[in-house]
Write a protein that holds these residues in place. Structure first.
Motif, PDB file in Angstrom:
ATOM      1  N   UNK A   1       0.827  -1.208   0.000  1.00 29.76           N
ATOM      2  CA  UNK A   1       0.000   0.000   0.000  1.00 29.76           C
ATOM      3  C   UNK A   1       0.860   1.256   0.000  1.00 29.76           C
ATOM      4  N   UNK A   2       1.893   1.273   0.831  1.00 28.14           N
ATOM      5  CA  UNK A   2       2.780   2.438   0.891  1.00 28.14           C
ATOM      6  C   UNK A   2       3.494   2.654  -0.441  1.00 28.14           C
ATOM      7  N   UNK A   3       3.900   1.571  -1.084  1.00 28.04           N
ATOM      8  CA  UNK A   3       4.569   1.664  -2.388  1.00 28.04           C
ATOM      9  C   UNK A   3       3.637   2.261  -3.434  1.00 28.04           C
ATOM     10  N   UNK A   4       2.385   1.804  -3.435  1.00 29.65           N
ATOM     11  CA  UNK A   4       1.412   2.310  -4.405  1.00 29.65           C
ATOM     12  C   UNK A   4       1.152   3.799  -4.204  1.00 29.65           C
TER      13      UNK A   4
ATOM     14  N   UNK B   1       9.193   1.906   0.002  1.00 31.73           N
ATOM     15  CA  UNK B   1       9.937   2.503   1.117  1.00 31.73           C
ATOM     16  C   UNK B   1      11.230   1.717   1.358  1.00 31.73           C
ATOM     17  N   UNK B   2      12.261   2.421   1.773  1.00 33.85           N
ATOM     18  CA  UNK B   2      13.509   1.728   2.114  1.00 33.85           C
ATOM     19  C   UNK B   2      13.236   0.763   3.261  1.00 33.85           C
TER      20      UNK B   2
ATOM     21  N   UNK C   1       9.414   2.101  11.032  1.00 34.29           N
ATOM     22  CA  UNK C   1       8.124   2.795  11.105  1.00 34.29           C
ATOM     23  C   UNK C   1       7.018   1.858  11.576  1.00 34.29           C
ATOM     24  N   UNK C   2       6.985   0.655  10.989  1.00 34.32           N
ATOM     25  CA  UNK C   2       5.951  -0.316  11.350  1.00 34.32           C
ATOM     26  C   UNK C   2       6.090  -0.728  12.812  1.00 34.32           C
ATOM     27  N   UNK C   3       7.300  -0.987  13.233  1.00 37.06           N
ATOM     28  CA  UNK C   3       7.544  -1.406  14.618  1.00 37.06           C
ATOM     29  C   UNK C   3       7.090  -0.332  15.596  1.00 37.06           C
TER      30      UNK C   3
END
Length: 250
Positions: free
Chosen positions: A108-111, A117-118, A125-127
């Motif tokens: 989703x973030x890529x789209x 994302x790196x 970020x997710x953690x």
């Protein structure tokens, strides 16, 4: 500063008895950094408004306009609306078997960003988002919403909000099915995301309990497919005391 503008929106839905008009001319303007609460009884059209903005195919737009910074939202596909900056947190998040939370979020973030994302930064970020929402790290490897409790599904929705950074967040009864602790954690996540990204919020709810955590700038009473009264936070207190009877019978 972004603006989401709804003018004269009319929406119908097909039933066995034919098309039934649900929204009967909705006018609403939301700007960056504003929180608008829409409150009203069951069946008044609140969720129809949310899903119509997001582009759900079940709903047919029969009149009016929805624009985001002047762009015609109603001409956009669902994915184009997301890329333009619209986000919907669903009342009943669906299960997606075979797709892990981790893959779902990064895809989703890529789209939305146009590039992946790196990885190291993204994992961080997710953690961090999971820690603040008090989600077990193992959730990242589980299939999206599969076997999640109601509270876990709502936390996952707000994790998406924090990570995807939309211009406008539509929260459709995010408080439903939450116990007191989960409500506080989810609400704090919404407030934290808004403080970080200054997005506008359209918060749909029956009850004032979530408004103790997410302070609205404007409150709109929804009944019979339209906004019938508007005010500040004090209007929510009036609804808490008196209910919706006067609006339903009007």
């Amino acid at each position: 500063m972004s603006t989401l503008e709804i003018r004269g929106l009319k929406v119908s839905v097909e039933t066995e008895q034919g098309a039934i008009e649900i929204l009967k001319g909705v006018d609403l303007t939301i700007k960056s950094g504003e929180t608008h609460a829409i409150m009203g009884p069951n069946g008044s059209g609140k969720s129809t408004l949310a899903y119509s903005i997001a582009g759900h195919p079940k709903y047919t737009i029969t009149g009016g306009t929805v624009t985001l910074d002047g762009a015609d939202v109603l001409e956009m596909t669902v994915d184009e609306r997301a890329k333009a900056g619209l986000f919907l947190a669903m009342q009943y998040p669906v299960e997606v078997p075979g797709v892990s939370v981790s893959n779902f979020l990064r895809t989703a973030a890529t789209a939305l960003r146009g590039e992946a994302p790196k990885l190291r930064e993204w994992v961080g970020e997710v953690k961090a988002a999971m820690e603040t929402l008090k989600m077990d790290p193992s959730f990242a490897q589980r299939n999206v919403n599969e076997g999640f409790s109601g509270g876990e599904k709502k936390r996952h929705e707000i994790m998406q909000l924090e990570l995807l950074k939309p211009k406008f967040a539509i929260l459709d009864e995010t408080d439903s099915g939450l116990d007191v602790d989960a409500l506080r954690i989810v609400s704090e996540g919404v407030v934290r995301a808004k403080e970080a990204n200054n997005h506008g919020i359209l918060l749909i709810t029956h009850y004032t309990r979530i408004l103790k955590y997410i302070k609205p700038d404007f409150v709109h009473v929804f009944a019979n497919g339209r906004i019938v009264e508007e005010g500040g936070p004090e209007l929510a207190d009036k609804l808490e005391a008196n209910g919706y009877a006067e609006y339903v019978s009007a």
